[in-house]
Design an enzyme around this catalytic site. Structure first.
Site, PDB file in Angstrom:
ATOM      1  N   ALA A 170       0.838  -1.194   0.000  1.00 12.27           N
ATOM      2  CA  ALA A 170       0.000   0.000   0.000  1.00 12.27           C
ATOM      3  C   ALA A 170       0.875   1.246   0.000  1.00 12.27           C
ATOM      4  O   ALA A 170       1.995   1.243   0.515  1.00 12.27           O
ATOM      5  CB  ALA A 170      -0.913   0.003   1.224  1.00 12.27           C
TER       6      ALA A 170
ATOM      7  N   GLY B 110       0.453  -4.951   1.372  1.00 13.88           N
ATOM      8  CA  GLY B 110      -0.797  -5.007   0.630  1.00 13.88           C
ATOM      9  C   GLY B 110      -0.686  -5.767  -0.668  1.00 13.88           C
ATOM     10  O   GLY B 110      -1.648  -6.384  -1.129  1.00 13.88           O
TER      11      GLY B 110
ATOM     12  N   GLU C 278      -1.092  -9.253   0.277  1.00 15.20           N
ATOM     13  CA  GLU C 278      -2.497  -9.494   0.599  1.00 15.20           C
ATOM     14  C   GLU C 278      -3.311  -9.704  -0.677  1.00 15.20           C
ATOM     15  O   GLU C 278      -4.172 -10.588  -0.731  1.00 15.20           O
ATOM     16  CB  GLU C 278      -3.060  -8.331   1.412  1.00 15.20           C
TER      17      GLU C 278
ATOM     18  N   GLU D 113       4.672  -4.645   7.811  1.00 17.08           N
ATOM     19  CA  GLU D 113       3.863  -3.656   8.524  1.00 17.08           C
ATOM     20  C   GLU D 113       4.270  -3.486   9.986  1.00 17.08           C
ATOM     21  O   GLU D 113       4.222  -2.371  10.512  1.00 17.08           O
ATOM     22  CB  GLU D 113       2.377  -4.050   8.459  1.00 17.08           C
TER      23      GLU D 113
END
Length: 198
Positions: free
Chosen positions: A54, A99, A102, A122
């Site tokens: 992200a 992300g 993910e 993260e």
């Protein structure tokens, strides 16, 4: 930039901004909206990265409620990709982090290149994967392994991905291998494939 190329059997969705392909909600929405329910779908990045995660710049100054809503929206989009009726394959070259990982975990099959670097960094920023990655990782790698992967924030390689069950296989040309798999799956009974997925 995200674009797609359609072939008779498969549909290729390419995320390629010329760099590390950072994700935000609009990019996730674009990927989801380009999926075709009459073809096998392949999601890929570029030779440098599937996606390094992200876009952290979007989080600066974000209020708690905004962060929660962002997390829920990302979770919802990846749930839709995971439950898409036709198979989705991700091609993981280079960096597949946060992300980006993910997104990859929401697909049915992951084919990795030999230079794959993956993980959930993260925790090093004081946050955790917010788009359902913790639950999806547990299904593949088991609780102890997934906690190790997420809590350490380490970056792992392609061999580790096979060992933990993250990718189906490593290929020197993962895009070519993904296309071979897509063509093979397309020849199977569509009804059977959909029932196996659900």
């Amino acid at each position: 930039m995200i674009n797609n190329e359609e072939f008779d059997e498969y549909n290729v969705i390419k995320m390629d901004d010329g760099g590390l392909n950072p994700l935000d909600i609009s990019r996730l929405e674009s990927v989801k909206n380009l999926l075709k329910n009459n073809k096998i779908n392949i999601i890929t990045g570029n030779n440098r990265a599937f996606s390094a995660g992200a876009n952290i710049n979007n989080f600066v100054g974000m209020k708690d409620t905004e962060a929660f809503n962002l997390s829920m929206k990302g979770h919802e989009i990846l749930d839709e990709i995971e439950s898409f009726p036709m198979p989705v394959i991700s091609v993981l070259n280079g960096y597949t982090l946060g992300g980006g990982l993910e997104l990859a975990l929401s697909t049915d099959f992951r084919i990795g290149g030999p230079k794959l670097k993956w993980g959930f960094p993260e925790v090093n920023l004081g946050i955790l994967p917010g788009w359902g990655g913790t639950q999806r990782l547990k299904k593949l790698a088991g609780r102890a392994n997934s906690e190790y992967i997420i809590m350490t924030g380490k970056t792992f390689n392609a061999d580790d991905a096979v060992r933990y069950g993250i990718i189906a296989e490593i290929s020197d040309n993962p895009m070519e291998r993904a296309i071979e798999l897509a063509v093979d799956l397309y020849k199977k009974s569509r009804e059977a494939i959909i029932n196996i997925k659900n």
